[in-house]
Enzyme design. Structure first.
Site, short mmCIF file in Angstrom:
data_model
loop_
_atom_site.label_atom_id
_atom_site.label_comp_id
_atom_site.label_asym_id
_atom_site.label_seq_id
_atom_site.Cartn_x
_atom_site.Cartn_y
_atom_site.Cartn_z
N SER A 63 31.57 15.75 -115.28
CA SER A 63 30.44 14.83 -115.04
C SER A 63 29.08 15.52 -114.92
O SER A 63 28.05 14.90 -115.19
CB SER A 63 30.70 14.00 -113.78
N HIS A 101 41.46 9.51 -111.20
CA HIS A 101 42.03 10.85 -110.96
C HIS A 101 43.29 10.76 -110.08
O HIS A 101 44.20 11.59 -110.19
CB HIS A 101 41.02 11.76 -110.26
ZN LIG Z 1 36.12 13.03 -112.74
#
Ligand SMILES: [Zn+2]
Ligand SMILES: *[C@@H]1O[C@H](CO)[C@@H](O)[C@H](O)[C@H]1NC(C)=O
Ligand SMILES: *[C@@H]1O[C@H](CO)[C@@H](O)[C@H](O)[C@H]1NC(C)=O
Ligand SMILES: *[C@@H]1O[C@H](CO)[C@@H](O)[C@H](O)[C@H]1NC(C)=O
Ligand SMILES: *[C@@H]1O[C@H](CO)[C@@H](O)[C@H](O)[C@H]1NC(C)=O
Ligand SMILES: *[C@@H]1O[C@H](CO)[C@@H](O)[C@H](O)[C@H]1NC(C)=O
Length: 536
Positions: A145, A379
């Protein structure tokens, strides 16, 4: 793919005409402000695989689809290109909001409201223009990210794990990251340079990868406090931590709005915050106090808030506040479905506070809003929470759409990268999107519609037989959906992600784009930045 996608966007706007009611304003209001309203639905009453709540009988007729298609066409054919200057730009980022996440979340939302679900829409799916974004970075096919935030906010692709520095710097290289020749500036800074206001809103720590792309320059996204820099053997007075950069350096110190989680990165390790958690800093600096002092020195009105009622105060009295810092958790904000409504605001409420403060500037503003925990839920293989966080972002986008004018405000909604969740089997219409798709004809065991290519949801076979989910409680919000490859954390996906836009120059956001183009296109629309603009 493209005509289908367009059809979907259009179908949405005609849902009401065609007899599928969209949310009433009361329902929308409720889902926005009362985080627990979703609990009204008792999922345990649904037998898995047999949701079938909607009357779909009209869909069998030719007239239904002719009406649907023609109504969509009338609406789309009326579209005219908007080439106004964008006074304001609001960018929404669904962290890890892959294209399958969009389908699953819109179905989840529709089903929460008693419909079959697949035909429902997330608010941005009513926007006039849609494109794709290529998410690779300089050294990874599947990116993190931070590198991506540098792409869509600063307009430059870089190496994995880095923020606000170009690819000459390699991850963790403290010295190279201090050379300002290697720094790249963000659209938040370009906005400030032109006399606009700027702000960031997120459900993660405000020092986390995505929001930090708006203000930080660092070769390591994990250097959120001085202790993190020291732990890696560097001097935090040379390579400043991300929290310090936010509070003491340009452009972060000039942001009028900073809302999210992360008190621990602001407070010394000897200081206990309002909810009983210790800070993480080792330099003894209380950055909340530093922030307040900086605003006081400017003779500005400011407010530090740490809970929902404090934020409601700001929403109700925006004229009393020029700068707001809101830190609602020690680390990330809680997942919406698990949050304490008394203390934690919704993403929509944070967005409302931000817009009400930023719009006081006659020159306009740039606002970055992140639904940051879609990613965290994926996740962990918590598909239910990932979909719910996506729905929360849709409520925030709806509110931003209502609070601004299409004539002068560009709204861009996108994701940074995909995840590896897939939607599979041939489940019936109206089948619980979180439920069982079918029984495998190979091992005679059931499997869920949603599953992951990898992650903690891997279930160890017993006696060489696939794990039997029959007795699992799929209504748990933390149910771990099955994964093919066992990994402690499910990974990002390398797929393209979608971009949705409305307002001035929204038609630029169509086709397949390099993710780094997004910053350039937004700046063009607002007549700011480092290159060509709509005003030159
Ligand atoms: Zn991530
Ligand atoms: C089906 O169509 C009829 C006639 O247009 C309409 O009255 C009815 O509400 C529709 N039913 C549903 C479930 O949409
Ligand atoms: C807190 O920070 C000080 C340095 O300011 C350090 O000596 C100490 O070990 C830290 N305490 C903890 C619990 O990390
Ligand atoms: C703030 O106000 C004080 C007292 O009126 C004044 O001396 C100072 O110059 C002001 N500072 C700024 C930055 O305007
Ligand atoms: C919210 O914060 C304010 C200001 O610190 C405090 O007075 C109030 O008690 C807090 N509310 C809750 C529910 O904790
Ligand atoms: C393991 O599977 C075999 C073959 O299906 C079966 O005969 C055996 O009883 C199973 N053992 C256990 C402990 O379930």
């Amino acid at each position: 793919m493209k005509p289908l996608l367009h059809f979907f966007l259009l179908a949405v706007s005609v849902a009401a005409v065609a007899g599928r009611p969209s949310l009433t304003s009361e329902e929308a209001e409720e889902s926005r402000w009362h985080p627990n309203s979703l609990e009204k639905l008792d999922r345990s009453e649904r037998s898995l695989g047999k949701l079938g709540v909607a009357d779909l009988s009209n869909e069998t007729t030719t007239a239904y689809w002719y009406n649907d298609g023609q109504t969509a066409l009338k609406s789309k054919a009326k579209n005219r290109l908007n080439t106004n200057k964008a006074k304001n730009v609001i960018m929404f980022l669904g962290d890890g909001m892959s294209i399958p996440t969009l389908m699953a979340a819109r179905t989840y939302l529709g089903q929460l409201h008693g419909y079959s679900g697949e035909e429902h829409s997330l608010h941005w799916e009513t926007f006039p223009f849609t494109g794709f974004s290529k998410t690779y970075n300089l050294n990874r096919q599947v990116a993190d990210s931070a590198s991506i935030a540098t792409a869509y906010l600063c307009g430059v692709k870089t190496n994995n794990g880095q923020l606000g520095v170009n690819g000459i710097v390699t991850r963790g290289d403290c010295e190279a990251s201090t050379d300002t020749d290697n720094h790249v500036s963000s659209i938040a800074e370009w906005a400030l340079n032109e006399g606009k206001s700027a702000g960031i809103v997120t459900t993660t720590r405000v020092t986390h990868a995505s929001p930090a792309g708006a203000y930080a320059h660092t070769s390591e996204r994990n250097w959120e406090t001085d202790a993190d820099v020291t732990d890696d053997g560097y001097n935090p007075t040379v390579c400043k931590d991300i929290a310090t950069q936010l509070v003491t350096e340009y452009p972060g110190k000039d942001f009028q709005v900073v809302l999210g989680g992360g008190r621990r990165t602001f407070l010394p390790n000897s200081t206990v915050d309002d909810e009983g958690s210790y800070g993480y800093r080792e330099d003894g600096v209380d950055l909340i106090e530093t922030w307040k002092q900086n605003k006081a020195d400017r003779n500005s009105s400011y407010s530090y808030v740490w809970n929902r009622s404090g934020l409601r105060n700001v929403i109700d009295n925006p004229d009393d506040v020029d700068y707001v810092l809101g830190l609602f958790e020690s680390s990330h904000c809680q997942y919406h479905l698990e949050s304490t409504p008394e203390t934690e605001p919704t993403l929509a409420e944070m967005t409302e506070a931000a817009i009400k403060i930023l719009r006081k500037n006659d020159n306009g503003y740039f606002l970055f809003v992140e639904g940051g925990r879609i990613d965290h839920a994926h996740h962990s293989s918590y598909a239910h929470l990932a979909l719910d966080e996506t729905v929360e972002m849709a409520a925030a986008v709806r509110l931003a759409d209502q609070l601004t004018e299409e004539s002068d405000t560009l709204i861009v909604v996108t994701s940074d990268h995909a995840h590896v969740m897939s939607i599979s089997g041939y489940p019936s219409r109206g089948n619980d999107i979180l439920g069982v798709a079918d029984i495998s004809g190979v091992d005679n065991l059931p499997y869920t519609t949603l599953s992951y290519a990898n992650g903690p949801g891997y279930k160890t076979p017993s006696n060489s037989t696939r794990y039997d989910i029959s007795d699992d409680d799929l209504t748990l919000v933390r149910y771990e959906y099955a994964a093919t490859v066992p990994l402690s954390s499910e990974t990002h996906g390398g797929d393209d992600v979608a971009i949705f836009a409305r307002g001035p120059w929204s038609h630029l956001f169509s086709g397949t784009l390099e993710q780094s183009s997004i910053a350039h296109f937004m700046a063009y629309a607002a007549c700011i930045g480092t290159g060509l603009t709509a005003c030159t």
